[in-house]
Design an enzyme around this catalytic site. Structure first.
Site, mmCIF file in Angstrom:
data_model
loop_
_atom_site.group_PDB
_atom_site.id
_atom_site.type_symbol
_atom_site.label_atom_id
_atom_site.label_comp_id
_atom_site.label_asym_id
_atom_site.label_seq_id
_atom_site.Cartn_x
_atom_site.Cartn_y
_atom_site.Cartn_z
ATOM 1 N N ASP A 288 -0.042 3.867 0.708
ATOM 2 C CA ASP A 288 -0.736 2.582 0.750
ATOM 3 C C ASP A 288 -1.228 2.277 -0.674
ATOM 4 O O ASP A 288 -1.065 3.081 -1.600
ATOM 5 C CB ASP A 288 -1.874 2.583 1.784
ATOM 6 C CG ASP A 288 -2.225 1.157 2.243
ATOM 7 O OD1 ASP A 288 -1.819 0.194 1.562
ATOM 8 O OD2 ASP A 288 -2.908 1.002 3.277
HETATM 9 C C1 NOJ Z 1 -3.334 -2.325 1.869
HETATM 10 C C2 NOJ Z 1 -3.180 -2.351 3.357
HETATM 11 O O1 NOJ Z 1 -3.853 -1.259 3.924
HETATM 12 C C3 NOJ Z 1 -1.732 -2.336 3.831
HETATM 13 O O2 NOJ Z 1 -1.711 -2.565 5.199
HETATM 14 C C4 NOJ Z 1 -0.927 -3.342 3.086
HETATM 15 O O3 NOJ Z 1 0.398 -3.352 3.548
HETATM 16 C C5 NOJ Z 1 -0.999 -3.046 1.609
HETATM 17 N N1 NOJ Z 1 -2.387 -3.140 1.162
HETATM 18 C C6 NOJ Z 1 -0.148 -3.979 0.772
HETATM 19 O O4 NOJ Z 1 -0.690 -5.229 0.747
#
Ligand code: NOJ
Length: 738
Positions: A288
């Site tokens: 993430d």
């Molecule tokens: C953080 C989030 O937790 C995740 O769900 C998302 O896909 C990513 N950022 C990218 O934006």
């Protein structure tokens, strides 16, 4: 006729053959197998290029790349981006990678297309209230088309985290509290995004996230640590991810959370052990956003290099946004801290998917596609249908709803009735508020004869005069429609709340509206279960509308005025108060289950232990009866199967849909099991008086569960329940005998 080859063709063939002149590398041969192409390409790469392919960087919010991306792409050191999109930006960046880098490896463009790209569908929690996986699949497929048309080939969806704490703002992004419903929806959404071949035009790679346990954040505080038993992981949190794998999902995203002391982004046992080892997942895993770097703050990694080593060795192939693989990887490899085998395996996984995705052959997007693809009438019709099917009628005393379109004077009160952005929800990609239909507009369209008085009333920070005006207007009407709930930014990422109350002065407004003695219909827009106890006790009608998307206001209006009949069901328990959280239907029984008459039982002294609305609950303008439950055979062997059937009948004078739900209870086992588990459901539409016998199958997949030693169907008695929510219903018994 003789078949002579022209000399020009002959020269071309010879030139293209490896034996003549410049060799055409195998990886450039579109007909060669993706794995062989990836292996060939890997063999040509420098260490820096390899780590570069594992790097994903963030673009700018409007879709542009950053200056540094161009240089990295030219050096062959930019594997993927998130947020870079639309032809002008994507194609320019792609050109650097494909035409100016040494090996010409294309960039993979990703974006969070969660519940639509431009045409916005209900937020995932709302979509889950449809209990209709085919509709979720269709929405994902439409979203994939739109995303593809702006150069994207990868979405960070579906989010399949089970969540049982409405304080957690991201509860809006998932399918609710239940592993079975969540699994069906996870698979449907993967199919929708990827189709049978994600390499085909109009399809995108899906990403199951967040692996794993993110939804169990302690105290509902986003990014918080989790402690989850092996039993809960296996039986509750893993199943939707497994369903995504079985449906062919090609990427996974690791979660931010610390899980039992090992942050998910360095959790080797789950990534390499469970996901790849046990489940045979062949795709790649992305971290993430900066979650590799965050291993330092978690207290797992001593420094940046240590974080890169731990994440990569655990099996995280691609690093999102933080740059530790790229920056510290080569030295860590040279020092033997990262193994060549781990690095190569990760690079191969990324390359192979790039080949399969077809972006080597089709790296660019036709700039003309976007205009032909976004927000087409078909997609808007799909979004309307999706929103209609997600409506959940929570209360309808005296059949106040549906309202007569001939009604004279309607007061529409509440800022949410006239807010476009709040129809769309918290993760609406490139959805434009300007596209959204508000509730006020919807009512104007559906009941053109009604004279509307609208007042924004009281949202957060409203002044006394706003409330006074709203109440004065409402008092003149025949019926009051009060739009209450949350603005879109009160749920979603980093939007946890300690309170589940209606924010601002909304409850006060409702109390005053009730005092007008006019019938009040509450329409609730929200991304999480809210405390609706006062509404339930005091207002005649409540419609749960979620954040229903581009066509949301029209869908609500059509429902209120009877052009559509609500049939959605809650995919999550609504508590009476935040103090009951976590509260979910599939809890264990305890040795002292709640008993209102017995003090020393598991309950509260200051509140009921019951939820306000149970999982699976929802009304309709029609009424249905359930009867004739049969379990056949009534006794099976542990590997055997039984059929459960029952009849459902529309006993009203209105066509409508009902969700038939089948639950089991494993009464005694080597470990205690939940008091109920959903094991089948079907949404059926029935004409007045129409009856249908539904048949469900219960076999090892439904009756078994994971215990410390593996997966098994244990001999013993299973209670069977069939009905229209997780409470009550018909009852039967199934016996499993060795
Ligand atoms: C953080 C989030 O937790 C995740 O769900 C998302 O896909 C990513 N950022 C990218 O934006």
């Amino acid at each position: 006729m003789k078949n002579y080859m022209s000399s020009a063709a002959l020269i071309f063939l010879l030139a293209a053959s490896p034996a003549f002149g410049a060799e055409v590398p195998l990886y450039k041969d579109a007909k060669a197998a993706p794995a062989a192409r990836a292996a060939d390409l890997l063999g040509r790469m420098t260490v820096e290029e390899k780590f570069g392919q594992l790097q994903q960087l963030d673009g700018l919010w409007e879709g542009n790349y950053r200056e540094e991306h161009l240089a990295l792409a030219r050096e062959g050191r930019l594997g993927s981006t998130l947020n870079v999109r639309t032809a002008p930006f994507a194609n320019t960046l792609q050109k650097e990678a494909v035409e100016r880098s040494r090996l010409g490896i294309p960039v993979l463009f990703a974006f969070d297309v969660i519940h639509g790209y431009r045409t916005i569908f209900p937020v995932p929690l709302g979509e889950s209230a449809q209990w209709e996986p085919q509709l979720a699949e269709a929405a994902a497929s439409a979203a994939a088309e739109e995303a593809y048309s702006v150069g994207l080939k990868w979405t960070f969806a579906p989010m399949v985290d089970i969540a049982r704490d409405p304080r957690w703002g991201r509860i809006v992004e998932g399918s609710g509290e239940d592993a079975y419903l969540g699994s069906k929806l996870a698979a449907a959404r993967v199919r929708g995004f990827q189709g049978a071949d994600y390499g085909a035009p109009w399809k995108v790679m899906a990403c199951a996230k967040h692996w794993v346990g993110y939804g169990a954040a302690e105290a509902g505080r986003d990014y918080n640590s989790t402690d989850i038993s092996e039993s809960a992981l296996r039986n509750v949190y893993f199943p939707p991810f497994k369903a995504a794998v079985d449906a062919g999902v090609v990427t996974f995203m690791t979660a931010f959370n610390d899980l039992n002391g090992v942050p998910s982004t360095a959790n080797k046992r789950n990534i390499s052990g469970v996901l790849r080892g046990e489940w045979g997942f062949k795709g790649f895993v992305v971290s993430d956003y900066t979650s590799v770097k965050e291993l330092i703050l978690h207290g797992l990694a001593a420094d940046g290099e240590d974080a890169a080593v731990k994440a990569l060795s655990a099996g995280v192939d691609m690093e999102m946004v933080s740059t530790l693989y790229r920056e510290t990887g080569p030295a860590a490899l040279a020092a033997g801290k990262i193994s060549q085998a781990d690095l190569d395996a990760s690079v191969l996984r990324v390359l192979e998917l790039k080949f399969r995705a077809g972006i080597f052959e089709n790296p660019y997007i036709d700039p003309a596609l976007e205009a032909k693809t976004l927000k087409t009438p078909e997609k808007l019709a799909l979004a309307l249908n999706a929103a209609l099917n997600s409506m959940v009628l929570l209360k309808n005393e005296g059949a106040l709803l549906p309202l007569s379109p001939g009604i004279k004077k309607v007061a529409v009160i509440g800022a949410l009735a006239d807010s476009r952005a709040d129809m769309l929800g918290s993760w609406s990609a490139d959805g434009k508020p300007a596209d959204a239909v508000t509730l006020l507009e919807g009512i104007r369209a559906v009941a053109p004869g009604a004279s509307l008085v609208y007042s924004s009333g009281a949202f957060a920070g409203a002044a006394d005069k706003d409330l006074d005006r709203a109440v004065a207007e409402a008092a003149k009407a025949d019926v009051i429609i009060a739009a209450v709930g949350e603005t879109f930014d009160l749920s979603g990422e980093a939007a946890s709340r300690v309170s589940l109350a209606l924010p601002g002065r909304q409850l006060e407004l409702l109390e005053r509206l009730k005092k007008t003695d006019k019938p009040v219909v509450a329409v609730v827009f929200n991304g999480r279960p809210l405390e609706l106890g006062w509404l339930n006790d005091n207002l005649p009608a409540i419609l749960e509308a979620w954040q229903p998307g581009t066509q949301g206001g029209l869908a609500v209006a059509q429902t209120l005025f009877g052009l559509a009949n609500p049939g959605g069901k809650l995919p999550i328990t609504f508590p009476r108060s935040v103090g009951q959280v976590p509260i979910y239907y599939g809890h264990r029984n305890t040795g002292r289950p709640p008993d209102a008459k017995e003090k020393y039982t598991s309950k509260y002294i200051d509140s009921s232990f019951e939820p306000l609305y149970p999982f699976g609950y929802g009304l309709s303008y029609s009424s249905f009866s359930f009867s004739g439950l049969e379990v056949s055979p009534a006794v099976i062997a542990p590997g055997g199967k039984a059929q459960v059937s029952f009849e459902i009948k529309n006993i009203s004078r209105r066509a409508g849909s009902e969700v038939a739900q089948l639950y089991i209870r494993d009464e005694a086992g080597s470990e205690t099991r939940p008091v109920r588990e959903l094991k089948g459901f079907q949404r059926v539409t029935l004409a007045p008086g129409e009856a249908r016998r539904l048949i469900f199958e219960l076999g090892p997949e439904e009756l078994g569960w994971y215990y410390a030693g593996g997966y098994a169907v244990e001999p013993g008695r299973f209670k069977i329940y069939a009905g229209n929510s997780s409470a009550g219903g018909l009852e039967g018994v199934l016996e499993v005998k060795p």
